[in-house]
Design a protein around this motif. Sequence first.
Motif, PDB file in Angstrom:
ATOM      1  N   PRO A  88     -64.955  73.746  56.850  1.00  0.00           N
ATOM      2  CA  PRO A  88     -65.538  72.827  55.859  1.00  0.00           C
ATOM      3  C   PRO A  88     -64.838  71.474  55.872  1.00  0.00           C
ATOM      4  N   LEU A  89     -65.643  70.416  55.752  1.00  0.00           N
ATOM      5  CA  LEU A  89     -65.113  69.054  55.727  1.00  0.00           C
ATOM      6  C   LEU A  89     -65.527  68.381  54.422  1.00  0.00           C
ATOM      7  N   LEU A  90     -64.554  68.008  53.615  1.00  0.00           N
ATOM      8  CA  LEU A  90     -64.852  67.315  52.366  1.00  0.00           C
ATOM      9  C   LEU A  90     -65.503  65.971  52.655  1.00  0.00           C
ATOM     10  N   THR A  91     -66.579  65.680  51.918  1.00  0.00           N
ATOM     11  CA  THR A  91     -67.250  64.389  52.009  1.00  0.00           C
ATOM     12  C   THR A  91     -67.445  63.875  50.579  1.00  0.00           C
ATOM     13  N   GLY A  92     -67.953  62.673  50.441  1.00  0.00           N
ATOM     14  CA  GLY A  92     -68.167  62.142  49.094  1.00  0.00           C
ATOM     15  C   GLY A  92     -66.864  61.763  48.423  1.00  0.00           C
ATOM     16  N   PRO A  93     -66.831  61.801  47.093  1.00  0.00           N
ATOM     17  CA  PRO A  93     -65.667  61.312  46.343  1.00  0.00           C
ATOM     18  C   PRO A  93     -64.401  62.135  46.547  1.00  0.00           C
ATOM     19  N   ASP A  94     -64.528  63.378  47.013  1.00  0.00           N
ATOM     20  CA  ASP A  94     -63.343  64.226  47.189  1.00  0.00           C
ATOM     21  C   ASP A  94     -62.659  64.030  48.537  1.00  0.00           C
ATOM     22  N   ALA A  95     -63.289  63.280  49.438  1.00  0.00           N
ATOM     23  CA  ALA A  95     -62.727  63.111  50.780  1.00  0.00           C
ATOM     24  C   ALA A  95     -61.493  62.223  50.741  1.00  0.00           C
ATOM     25  N   ALA A  96     -60.438  62.663  51.421  1.00  0.00           N
ATOM     26  CA  ALA A  96     -59.196  61.876  51.467  1.00  0.00           C
ATOM     27  C   ALA A  96     -59.349  60.657  52.354  1.00  0.00           C
ATOM     28  N   GLU A  97     -60.196  60.758  53.398  1.00  0.00           N
ATOM     29  CA  GLU A  97     -60.451  59.653  54.316  1.00  0.00           C
ATOM     30  C   GLU A  97     -61.959  59.399  54.373  1.00  0.00           C
ATOM     31  N   PRO A  98     -62.372  58.162  54.680  1.00  0.00           N
ATOM     32  CA  PRO A  98     -63.805  57.891  54.841  1.00  0.00           C
ATOM     33  C   PRO A  98     -64.409  58.779  55.931  1.00  0.00           C
ATOM     34  N   VAL A  99     -65.621  59.266  55.687  1.00  0.00           N
ATOM     35  CA  VAL A  99     -66.284  60.168  56.628  1.00  0.00           C
ATOM     36  C   VAL A  99     -67.683  59.634  56.913  1.00  0.00           C
ATOM     37  N   ILE A 100     -68.070  59.596  58.189  1.00  0.00           N
ATOM     38  CA  ILE A 100     -69.434  59.228  58.551  1.00  0.00           C
ATOM     39  C   ILE A 100     -70.330  60.429  58.273  1.00  0.00           C
ATOM     40  N   VAL A 101     -71.267  60.269  57.338  1.00  0.00           N
ATOM     41  CA  VAL A 101     -72.095  61.383  56.888  1.00  0.00           C
ATOM     42  C   VAL A 101     -73.544  61.176  57.322  1.00  0.00           C
ATOM     43  N   ASP A 102     -74.101  62.167  58.002  1.00  0.00           N
ATOM     44  CA  ASP A 102     -75.528  62.221  58.324  1.00  0.00           C
ATOM     45  C   ASP A 102     -75.883  63.690  58.534  1.00  0.00           C
ATOM     46  N   ASP A 103     -77.115  63.956  58.942  1.00  0.00           N
ATOM     47  CA  ASP A 103     -77.550  65.348  59.103  1.00  0.00           C
ATOM     48  C   ASP A 103     -76.703  66.113  60.103  1.00  0.00           C
ATOM     49  N   SER A 104     -76.137  65.425  61.098  1.00  0.00           N
ATOM     50  CA  SER A 104     -75.403  66.115  62.158  1.00  0.00           C
ATOM     51  C   SER A 104     -74.100  66.727  61.677  1.00  0.00           C
ATOM     52  N   ILE A 105     -73.670  66.388  60.465  1.00  0.00           N
ATOM     53  CA  ILE A 105     -72.408  66.929  59.960  1.00  0.00           C
ATOM     54  C   ILE A 105     -72.635  68.145  59.055  1.00  0.00           C
ATOM     55  N   SER A 106     -73.891  68.473  58.783  1.00  0.00           N
ATOM     56  CA  SER A 106     -74.181  69.631  57.933  1.00  0.00           C
ATOM     57  C   SER A 106     -73.787  70.924  58.640  1.00  0.00           C
ATOM     58  N   THR A 107     -73.496  71.952  57.862  1.00  0.00           N
ATOM     59  CA  THR A 107     -73.114  73.243  58.436  1.00  0.00           C
ATOM     60  C   THR A 107     -74.217  73.793  59.319  1.00  0.00           C
ATOM     61  N   THR A 108     -75.474  73.648  58.897  1.00  0.00           N
ATOM     62  CA  THR A 108     -76.605  74.148  59.679  1.00  0.00           C
ATOM     63  C   THR A 108     -76.653  73.495  61.054  1.00  0.00           C
ATOM     64  N   MET A 109     -76.460  72.174  61.098  1.00  0.00           N
ATOM     65  CA  MET A 109     -76.521  71.469  62.378  1.00  0.00           C
ATOM     66  C   MET A 109     -75.317  71.793  63.255  1.00  0.00           C
ATOM     67  N   LEU A 110     -74.146  71.932  62.649  1.00  0.00           N
ATOM     68  CA  LEU A 110     -72.954  72.294  63.425  1.00  0.00           C
ATOM     69  C   LEU A 110     -73.111  73.675  64.044  1.00  0.00           C
ATOM     70  N   LEU A 111     -73.739  74.596  63.317  1.00  0.00           N
ATOM     71  CA  LEU A 111     -73.987  75.926  63.865  1.00  0.00           C
ATOM     72  C   LEU A 111     -74.991  75.854  65.015  1.00  0.00           C
ATOM     73  N   ALA A 112     -75.981  74.978  64.881  1.00  0.00           N
ATOM     74  CA  ALA A 112     -76.941  74.808  65.971  1.00  0.00           C
ATOM     75  C   ALA A 112     -76.255  74.239  67.211  1.00  0.00           C
ATOM     76  N   LEU A 113     -75.316  73.328  67.013  1.00  0.00           N
ATOM     77  CA  LEU A 113     -74.575  72.760  68.142  1.00  0.00           C
ATOM     78  C   LEU A 113     -73.765  73.825  68.879  1.00  0.00           C
ATOM     79  N   GLU A 114     -73.376  74.880  68.160  1.00  0.00           N
ATOM     80  CA  GLU A 114     -72.602  75.960  68.782  1.00  0.00           C
ATOM     81  C   GLU A 114     -73.404  76.692  69.853  1.00  0.00           C
ATOM     82  N   ASN A 115     -74.737  76.574  69.816  1.00  0.00           N
ATOM     83  CA  ASN A 115     -75.575  77.246  70.792  1.00  0.00           C
ATOM     84  C   ASN A 115     -75.703  76.473  72.100  1.00  0.00           C
TER      85      ASN A 115
END
Length: 287
Positions: A88-115
């Motif tokens: 898990p990667l914290l995003t939004g206000p709880d993130a310690a560092e700025p994070v580039i957020v888009d659909d590719s960072i979602s858990t569903t997409m990361l699991l798809a990348l595993e294939n």
Amino acid sequence: MTTTTLDAEAWRAHRSAVFGVAYRLLGTVSDAEDVVQDTWLRAAGADLTEVRDLRAWLITVAARRSYDVLTSARARRESYVGPWLPEPLLTGPDAAEPVIVDDSISTTMLLALENLTPEERLTTVLNGVFDVPYTEIGEMIGKSAAATRQLASRARKRMAEVTEVHDEHSTAERERILRAFKAAYEEGDLARLIGLLHPDAVYTTDGGGKVNAARKTIVGADKVARVLLGIAAKLGDAYRDVEFNGRPNLLGYRGEDLTSADAFTITEGRITRIDRVLNPDKLSHLP
């Protein structure tokens, strides 16, 4: 002759891109942070006088290092105990560092990348997310631009086969569904919990052999709901709202101790997937 070196301000401006490419390629915060450190050391010691696009140069360095790590990481995952889930990667206000957020960072997409194969994953992330040209990606993997483009096309087709319908709910609607889930879970309301789950809901747990966790995916709203409530009744876990991997999700606590990170996929108002990370090594960076 004067040389140009990397200053701290320039590094801070591009660090999120360096971390972003590494995390999307590796799926773990710890490995991505190692790549960030390696990239910083490489950049800090390099003469950047001839570098016209610093961001692109740093992304390329991080991608090459991540590609090397990915090959060994896949071998480790073959011997991983039970299902493997992204860290898990914290995003939004709880993130310690700025994070580039888009659909590719979602858990569903990361699991798809595993294939995908390492080459397919590299191509998909670099071109699809960071707009790196196929010619440059091809140089990394020893292929022509045309062959790399074909590789990307095959990867997109494979991704489409395993990627679920995108979660198009508003943040407010998603939060409403998660609040209802949280209440049903903590109150032990089986009927209400089943009603929130899709009939074919999938529940996957990643304990990594470190804690008790189901080693097979559980399918079906009734089965998933009963397993969840059995755990809640036995262990007394409670949820807290947090955003990670670009979506509102839930962290599980036993008292003040973090025990799980639950990523939810929601389609047409029903929860279709719950991916629960229990491995303490993958939770150590979370609050």
